[in-house]
Design an enzyme around this catalytic site. Structure first.
Site, PDB file in Angstrom:
ATOM      1  N   ASN A  54       0.654  -1.179   0.003  1.00 15.43           N
ATOM      2  CA  ASN A  54      -0.074   0.114   0.080  1.00 15.43           C
ATOM      3  C   ASN A  54       0.796   1.372   0.112  1.00 15.43           C
ATOM      4  OD1 ASN A  54      -2.425   1.638   0.936  1.00 15.43           O
ATOM      5  ND2 ASN A  54      -1.220   1.809   2.550  1.00 15.43           N
ATOM      6  N   TYR A  62       5.362  10.303 -10.370  1.00 16.11           N
ATOM      7  CA  TYR A  62       4.297   9.576  -9.950  1.00 16.11           C
ATOM      8  C   TYR A  62       3.661   8.546 -10.856  1.00 16.11           C
ATOM      9  CZ  TYR A  62       0.326   8.446  -6.624  1.00 16.11           C
ATOM     10  OH  TYR A  62      -0.618   7.880  -5.853  1.00 16.11           O
ATOM     11  N   LYS A 114       3.448   4.508 -10.889  1.00 21.91           N
ATOM     12  CA  LYS A 114       2.002   3.693 -10.775  1.00 21.91           C
ATOM     13  C   LYS A 114       1.828   3.138 -12.024  1.00 21.91           C
ATOM     14  CE  LYS A 114       1.079   5.055  -6.452  1.00 21.91           C
ATOM     15  NZ  LYS A 114       0.974   3.738  -5.634  1.00 21.91           N
TER      16      LYS A 114
END
Length: 255
Positions: free
Chosen positions: A91, A157, A161
């Site tokens: 996570n 980012y 991802k």
């Protein structure tokens, strides 16, 4: 609440707040023995104590998931304490390097990938053999709507991802025949301390409402909603799903 995770051991990284905490609390309430991982020892010990006081079984292992040796030790501690591992929620993640590609410092780029992508790779590297030794299980990696779309000013980012989604799919195919399932979440905005801390302006509530207005459902998600979905993916009820990037984003990526 059902007891889908009785006798199961579930590892959660970034477990002390937001989505990680919600998932840890949810699976513990459904009978799991939970291995909590985060960098903050005080918060981790406090959460483990809260779970114990509610009759749950949990241990906290201080871990920096950007450091491979610490992730290896985390999994070793989980098996040493409980004797097995049946599932994991990878996570940890945050956006830290902003700006156009030509403006991003190389060290900031590497740090962004370390936090958001390398951490998942290290998790899979050590979790998969542990799950195989237990006869199979499920891993859920937390990606983002920016794992399947793009946005200006967040190239680092978004690259990380997107990498989580690609890593999830390839790793899932590597181990599908061994009974290990691996899926990724494509999350929209979720009302967590991390989201609120990154909101501009003096009124976080107004900023969160504004963020919610960008979602077709008109609001951001709640950690408990993510936790319910993750618990399903970790459970034996979801044994036919692997290698998927699953949107839980209020319709954000539907357009």
């Amino acid at each position: 609440m059902s007891a889908r995770f009785t006798d199961k051991v579930i590892l959660v990284t970034g477990a002390t707040s937001g989505m990680g905490r919600a998932v840890a609390e949810r699976v513990a309430a459904e009978g799991a023995k939970v291995v909590l991982a985060a960098r903050g020892k005080e918060a981790g010990d406090a959460l483990a104590a809260e779970l114990h006081s509610a009759g749950r079984d949990a241990i906290f292992v201080p871990t920096d998931v950007t450091v491979e040796a610490e992730v290896a030790e985390l999994v070793r501690r989980a098996i040493g304490h409980y004797g097995r591992l049946d599932g994991a929620f990878n996570n940890v993640g945050a956006a830290t390097a902003y700006g156009h590609v030509s403006e991003i410092d190389g060290d900031a780029w590497n740090a962004e990938l370390a936090l958001n992508l390398n951490s998942v790779f290290f998790g899979l590297k050590y979790q998969i053999p542990a799950l195989q030794a237990s006869g199979g299980g499920s891993i859920v990696n937390n990606s983002s709507n920016l794992g399947v779309t793009g946005t200006a000013g967040m190239a680092a980012y978004g690259a990380a991802k997107h990498g989580v989604v690609g890593l999830t799919r390839s790793a899932a195919l590597d181990v599908a025949a061994s009974g290990v399932r691996i899926n990724a979440l494509v999350t929209g905005g979720v009302d967590t301390p991390l989201l609120r801390g990154g909101m501009p302006g003096p009124d976080p509530e107004a900023a969160v409402r504004a963020a919610g207005a960008t979602h077709p459902v008109g609001r951001v998600g709640q950690p408990r909603e993510i936790a319910a979905f993750v618990a399903f993916l970790l459970s034996d009820e979801c044994r036919f799903v692997t290698g998927a990037a699953l949107a839980i984003d209020g319709g954000l990526t539907a357009a």
